[in-house]
Design an enzyme around this catalytic site. Structure first.
Site, PDB file in Angstrom:
ATOM      1  N   ILE A   1       5.372  -5.652   7.166  1.00 18.11           N
ATOM      2  CA  ILE A   1       4.595  -5.745   8.406  1.00 18.11           C
ATOM      3  C   ILE A   1       5.419  -6.439   9.494  1.00 18.11           C
ATOM      4  O   ILE A   1       5.506  -5.967  10.628  1.00 18.11           O
ATOM      5  CB  ILE A   1       3.280  -6.527   8.159  1.00 18.11           C
TER       6      ILE A   1
ATOM      7  N   CYS B   1      -2.587  -3.881  -1.130  1.00 20.75           N
ATOM      8  CA  CYS B   1      -3.690  -4.263  -0.228  1.00 20.75           C
ATOM      9  C   CYS B   1      -5.060  -3.975  -0.819  1.00 20.75           C
ATOM     10  O   CYS B   1      -5.845  -4.882  -1.054  1.00 20.75           O
ATOM     11  CB  CYS B   1      -3.547  -3.516   1.089  1.00 20.75           C
TER      12      CYS B   1
ATOM     13  N   LYS C   1     -10.836  -7.558   8.190  1.00 18.67           N
ATOM     14  CA  LYS C   1      -9.741  -6.955   7.431  1.00 18.67           C
ATOM     15  C   LYS C   1     -10.107  -6.792   5.957  1.00 18.67           C
ATOM     16  O   LYS C   1      -9.890  -5.731   5.348  1.00 18.67           O
ATOM     17  CB  LYS C   1      -8.487  -7.828   7.589  1.00 18.67           C
TER      18      LYS C   1
END
Ligand code: SAJ
Length: 432
Positions: A14, A270, A216
């Site tokens: 990221i 994730c 998120k």
């Protein structure tokens, strides 16, 4: 708010694309990482991770002098923290979020902070992590004021802005996706928003830091629960002799139904991780989220059972053969289609387990890699597509585009175990 220099802490999947995209907007960016190899590679205009188009953006940013990497923090106007948030085992909970990297990053930037600076946490984090980061910063810099004690008048602005990009599409999604920006105060949100507007074409929507953290986790948990629903359906349908892929296609024709696809399990860094950040904080309340994790984590075991069943069926139609003579090939080892990333991959986990259980070497077909990683079992052998298709049991684990439309010239009793519905409508199919 003006930002002459922006520092990105953590130059991984990221941080590096973010640093490079900001630099491509002709802003001076200082990337900081503890990994000397990563720093050296980037300073040569190259990249140490695999992500389409990233090499071009990094190369241009470094060569034009807008991006520079270093191992120690330097003064900047804004700091963007993009470090990992793994698990640790604590009080019997093996899925406790580990904020050590955020703590180290906070302590690394604290000495160079000055009045007016902005600090943004991008790492996917449990609710409350941004406040915790602000507390670490304040502890290290008692001479500066922070939002938790001085609200809108603080010297330093602090916000959370979770990354939302899809691996494989990072460079495009970084620019196009909407961003959720949660400041510790409205002024913090506005400062962070003006930073993101430098490179984001999507909308920048402001909220509180805690809501942004939860947003998120919610996005990834939503996907995990939806995939768990599909995985549970696939097990139910297998029992009822129904083609689950056709079933989902039909159900999705309803205007308010959108079921995702079943598979061998959920991998990556994730979707299989973030829901635990919710469960860990609210174990009694997050019952559905926990169950979804368990359903998805249980899928590889179910697939292994199907492979064992296939071996049994093959042997009963070839009584002259021994178990050792049965050849098995696994198609796909990556954690999702058309990438070369094998980390946290259910496909690799299943292939390793088959290789461990089977009496002879197991073949693996993975067109996206040139050699097997160290995490692969020594009983696995990388073979070509054509060789793989000659095995007695072909186990399809990833729906790579290279596997679509492959035809088998089936031999006596050859069986396909298809976890993605790419070749066969039922999970286990005898080809002749
Ligand atoms: N999967 C299925 N069935 C599906 C879709 C995915 O079994 O229908 C599996 C994949 O094969 C893979 C896993 O789920 O093993 C995760 O893949 P993914 O493509 O769903 O997601 P990631 O982990 O690559 O990226 C996700 C994205 N989140 C959402 O789509 C809500 C991305 O936008 C996030 O930025 C990223 O997590 C992250 O960094 O949090």
């Amino acid at each position: 708010m003006e930002f002459d220099t922006i520092s990105v802490i953590g130059l991984g999947y990221i941080g590096l694309p973010t640093a490079a995209v900001i630099a491509s907007r002709r802003k001076k960016v200082i990337g900081v990482d503890i990994n000397q190899h990563a720093v050296d590679t980037i300073n040569q205009g190259e990249i140490h991770i695999v992500e389409p188009e990233l090499d071009i953006v990094v190369h241009a940013a470094v060569k034009e002098g807008y991006l520079r990497a270093t191992t120690s923090a330097e003064p900047a106007d804004a700091f963007l923290i993009a470090v990992p948030t793994p698990f640790k085992a604590e009080n019997g909970n093996e899925h406790t979020p580990d904020l050590t990297y955020i703590e180290s990053a906070s302590k690394a930037i604290a000495p160079v902070l000055k009045k007016g600076d902005l600090v943004i946490l991008e790492s996917t984090s449990p609710v409350g992590a941004t406040e915790q980061m602000a507390a670490w910063l304040a502890g290290a810099r008692p001479d500066l004021t922070f939002p938790q004690s001085h609200g809108e008048d603080s010297d330093i602005r602090v916000a959370h802005c979770p990354e939302r990009v899809l691996p494989g599409h990072v460079v495009r999604e970084l620019v196009e996706n909407d961003r959720v920006i949660g400041g510790m105060t409205p002024k913090c949100s506005n400062a962070a928003s003006s930073l993101y507007k430098l490179f984001v074409d999507g909308e920048c929507i402001t909220t509180t830091a805690r809501t942004a953290e939860m947003a998120k986790l919610t996005e990834n948990s939503f996907r995990d629960v939806n995939i768990a629903f599909a995985n549970e359906l696939s097990i139910v349908c297998d029992k009822l002799d129904i083609n689950v892929w056709e079933l989902i296609k039909l159900a999705n024709r309803h205007p308010r139904v959108n079921i995702l696809q079943p598979g061998p399990g959920v991998g990556g860094h994730c979707i299989a991780v973030d829901p635990w950040f919710i469960v860990s904080e609210t174990p009694d309340e997050a019952r559905l989220i926990r169950t979804a994790r368990e359903v998805n984590d249980g899928k590889p075991e179910w697939v292994l059972g199907k492979v064992q069943q296939a071996v049994g069926e093959f042997l009963s139609s070839n009584p002259d053969k021994t178990a050792k003579e049965v050849t098995i090939s696994c198609f796909g080892l990556a954690f999702k289609p058309d990438i070369d990333d094998l980390r946290e991959s259910p496909a690799l986990k299943i292939a390793n387990a088959i290789a461990q259980q089977h009496a002879s070497k197991v073949w693996a077909v993975e067109p996206n890699i040139e050699k097997l990683p160290a995490s692969a079992s020594s009983e696995l052998v990388l073979v070509s597509m054509e060789e793989g298709k000659r095995s007695d049991i072909a186990v399809l684990l990833v729906d790579h585009r290279d596997f679509k439309g492959q035809e088998f010239t089936a031999h006596q009793g050859q069986i396909v175990v298809d976890t993605k519905g790419l070749w066969e409508p039922m999970v286990l199919t005898r080809l002749n």
